[in-house]
Scaffold this active site. Structure first.
Site, PDB file in Angstrom:
ATOM      1  N   ASP A  33       2.541  -3.414 -10.052  1.00 42.12           N
ATOM      2  CA  ASP A  33       2.956  -2.455  -8.962  1.00 42.12           C
ATOM      3  C   ASP A  33       2.393  -3.344  -7.681  1.00 42.12           C
ATOM      4  O   ASP A  33       3.089  -3.042  -6.586  1.00 42.12           O
ATOM      5  CB  ASP A  33       2.745  -1.199  -9.098  1.00 42.12           C
ATOM      6  CG  ASP A  33       3.519  -0.432 -10.053  1.00 42.12           C
ATOM      7  OD1 ASP A  33       4.318  -0.901 -10.468  1.00 42.12           O
ATOM      8  OD2 ASP A  33       3.092   0.667 -10.274  1.00 42.12           O
ATOM      9  N   GLY A  34       1.189  -3.653  -7.927  1.00 43.59           N
ATOM     10  CA  GLY A  34       0.600  -4.559  -6.759  1.00 43.59           C
ATOM     11  C   GLY A  34       1.235  -5.426  -6.167  1.00 43.59           C
ATOM     12  O   GLY A  34       1.647  -5.838  -4.989  1.00 43.59           O
TER      13      GLY A  34
ATOM     14  N   ARG B 118       3.340  -5.784  -2.550  1.00 42.01           N
ATOM     15  CA  ARG B 118       2.857  -7.011  -1.760  1.00 42.01           C
ATOM     16  C   ARG B 118       4.412  -7.723  -1.235  1.00 42.01           C
ATOM     17  O   ARG B 118       4.688  -8.056  -0.021  1.00 42.01           O
ATOM     18  CB  ARG B 118       2.188  -8.062  -2.431  1.00 42.01           C
ATOM     19  CG  ARG B 118       1.824  -9.170  -1.718  1.00 42.01           C
ATOM     20  CD  ARG B 118       0.638 -10.165  -2.191  1.00 42.01           C
ATOM     21  NE  ARG B 118       1.001 -10.622  -3.441  1.00 42.01           N
ATOM     22  CZ  ARG B 118       1.429 -11.633  -3.725  1.00 42.01           C
ATOM     23  NH1 ARG B 118       1.895 -12.443  -2.843  1.00 42.01           N
ATOM     24  NH2 ARG B 118       1.473 -11.990  -5.041  1.00 42.01           N
TER      25      ARG B 118
ATOM     26  N   ASN C  43       2.709   2.538  -0.402  1.00 42.60           N
ATOM     27  CA  ASN C  43       1.949   3.295  -1.133  1.00 42.60           C
ATOM     28  C   ASN C  43       1.269   4.291  -0.200  1.00 42.60           C
ATOM     29  O   ASN C  43       1.614   5.648  -0.096  1.00 42.60           O
ATOM     30  CB  ASN C  43       1.197   2.898  -2.261  1.00 42.60           C
ATOM     31  CG  ASN C  43       1.677   2.757  -3.569  1.00 42.60           C
ATOM     32  OD1 ASN C  43       2.825   3.210  -3.709  1.00 42.60           O
ATOM     33  ND2 ASN C  43       0.851   2.319  -4.446  1.00 42.60           N
ATOM     34  N   ASP C  44       0.237   3.843   0.445  1.00 44.82           N
ATOM     35  CA  ASP C  44      -0.600   4.796   1.152  1.00 44.82           C
ATOM     36  C   ASP C  44      -1.509   4.015   2.217  1.00 44.82           C
ATOM     37  O   ASP C  44      -1.716   3.013   1.902  1.00 44.82           O
ATOM     38  CB  ASP C  44      -1.568   5.734   0.371  1.00 44.82           C
ATOM     39  CG  ASP C  44      -2.010   5.068  -0.637  1.00 44.82           C
ATOM     40  OD1 ASP C  44      -2.860   3.950  -0.633  1.00 44.82           O
ATOM     41  OD2 ASP C  44      -1.908   5.403  -1.941  1.00 44.82           O
TER      42      ASP C  44
ATOM     43  N   ASP D 200     -13.950  12.983   0.661  1.00 48.23           N
ATOM     44  CA  ASP D 200     -14.371  11.583   0.273  1.00 48.23           C
ATOM     45  C   ASP D 200     -13.268  10.727   0.870  1.00 48.23           C
ATOM     46  O   ASP D 200     -13.564   9.513   1.259  1.00 48.23           O
ATOM     47  CB  ASP D 200     -14.375  11.266  -1.211  1.00 48.23           C
ATOM     48  CG  ASP D 200     -15.494  11.816  -1.946  1.00 48.23           C
ATOM     49  OD1 ASP D 200     -16.475  12.427  -1.094  1.00 48.23           O
ATOM     50  OD2 ASP D 200     -15.891  11.809  -3.153  1.00 48.23           O
TER      51      ASP D 200
ATOM     52  N   ALA E  40     -11.228  14.650  -3.008  1.00 45.27           N
ATOM     53  CA  ALA E  40     -12.508  15.614  -3.231  1.00 45.27           C
ATOM     54  C   ALA E  40     -12.924  16.145  -2.111  1.00 45.27           C
ATOM     55  O   ALA E  40     -13.982  15.900  -1.500  1.00 45.27           O
ATOM     56  CB  ALA E  40     -13.617  14.594  -3.699  1.00 45.27           C
TER      57      ALA E  40
END
Length: 285
Positions: free
Chosen positions: A68-69, A73, A138-139, A168, A203
Site C-alpha cells: 500500500d505504501g 507513493r 490516505n490522510d 494524541d 485517543a
C-alpha cells in the site's frame, strides 16, 4: 493500446520476478518500459531510467510493485493526471493492490485490450507554513510529539467554528484512508467511491470524541490552540513538517486526483473483510 509502461518499485521487497514478467510481456508487443533511475539501477533491469516528470508524461500505464505504501507513493507521483495505476501486491496482503504477481500477464493484456475499469481516488491537500503544498491519498494527520503536550486543535468548516479536540492526533482522512490510521483511531469504514473526507481524533482526551464526515466541497481549517504542544504533520505516514500553537492548516479535497485500475476480480468489501477481519458479532452466527 499500451505504448509505454512506467514502473514504481518498493524500496526493499524483491520485485525481480514481477519486472521480468512485465519486460517479457512488453518486449513481445513492442511496448517501452520506463522506471525511476534509483529504482531500476538498483535491480539492473532493462527498463529505461527516466526522471519522474518524464515517467509521468510518457507512461500510458503505471505499475506499482509493492504494498500500500508503494501504491500511495505512485498515486502522489501521478496526482492530477488520468494515467491508470495497476497495483501489484508483493508479499503481504495489500489493500490497494488489484492483483498478485502471477496474474500480471493476464492483467496487462486485459488493460491493453481495454477490458478494465478505473476507480477515481480523492486526495486531501494542504499548504504548510513554509509554503510547501502537500497531497495525501490516505490522510494528513497532526500528531503530538512525545513529551511536548497533546494535540489541542479547533476545527472550523467553511470558516464556521465547529468542535475542539484534545487528542494524541487529529486525522484528516480520505475515503481511501478510512481503512488506515483513521480506522485504528475508531473511524468508520467508508467506500472509496464516497466523495468526502473524515476528521478523526485519535485517543481523544475530550468529551466529544467522534469522527466527523465532511463533503468534498467543504474546506476545513485546523488551528492549534494555546494549550497544544508542537505537532508533527504526517502526510500518508511521512513527517513533512511541524506546527506550533497558533498555527493554522487549511485542508481541501481534490476529486479524481488519481485513477486506480480495477479488473473486477475482487471488491472493496471483500478486501476490507480480509484485511480488517470484519466478521461481525458472534450473536448472529
Amino acid at each position: 493500446m499500451i505504448g509505454t509502461v512506467g514502473l514504481v518499485l518498493h524500496p526493499r521487497r524483491d520485485s525481480e520476478t514481477a519486472i521480468e514478467t512485465i519486460v517479457s510481456w512488453a518486449t513481445a508487443r513492442g511496448v517501452t518500459v520506463l522506471g525511476l533511475p534509483d529504482e531500476v539501477d538498483r535491480i539492473h533491469c532493462s527498463a529505461v531510467a527516466v526522471e519522474p516528470e518524464v515517467l509521468c508524461e510518457r507512461a500510458d500505464l503505471l505499475v506499482s510493485l509493492g504494498g500500500d505504501g508503494t501504491m500511495l507513493r505512485t498515486m502522489r507521483l501521478i496526482a492530477g493526471l488520468k494515467t491508470p495505476i495497476l497495483g501489484v501486491n508483493l508479499g503481504r496482503l495489500g489493500f490497494l493492490a488489484e492483483i498478485d504477481v502471477d496474474e500480471l500477464p493476464e492483467a496487462l493484456s486485459a488493460i491493453d485490450e481495454h477490458r478494465y475499469t478505473v476507480e477515481p481516488r480523492m486526495a486531501v491537500r494542504a499548504a504548510l507554513g513554509d509554503g510547501q503544498e502537500v497531497t495525501a491519498f490516505n490522510d494528513i494527520a497532526l500528531v503530538r510529539v512525545p513529551g511536548d503536550g497533546i494535540a489541542a486543535v479547533s476545527v472550523a468548516v467553511q470558516g464556521h467554528p465547529f468542535v475542539r479536540y484534545a487528542a494524541d492526533a487529529v486525522i484528516m482522512a480520505t475515503s481511501t484512508g478510512s481503512t488506515a490510521y483513521s480506522f485504528s483511531a475508531g473511524g468508520p469504514i467508508v467506500s472509496p467511491l464516497v466523495e468526502g473526507f473524515l476528521v478523526v481524533p485519535a485517543a481523544a482526551h475530550s468529551s466529544f470524541n467522534r469522527a466527523v464526515m465532511l463533503s468534498a466541497d467543504e474546506e476545513v481549517t485546523l488551528e492549534l490552540l494555546p494549550t497544544s504542544g508542537t505537532l508533527a504533520v504526517e502526510v500518508d505516514g511521512a513527517v513533512m513538517g511541524t506546527l506550533a500553537p497558533g498555527d493554522r492548516l487549511n485542508v481541501t479535497a481534490v476529486l479524481g486526483a488519481s485513477w486506480v485500475v480495477r479488473l473486477g476480480t475482487t471488491t472493496f468489501y471483500e478486501r476490507a473483510r480480509r484485511k480488517l477481519r470484519v466478521n461481525g458479532s458472534a450473536e448472529v452466527d
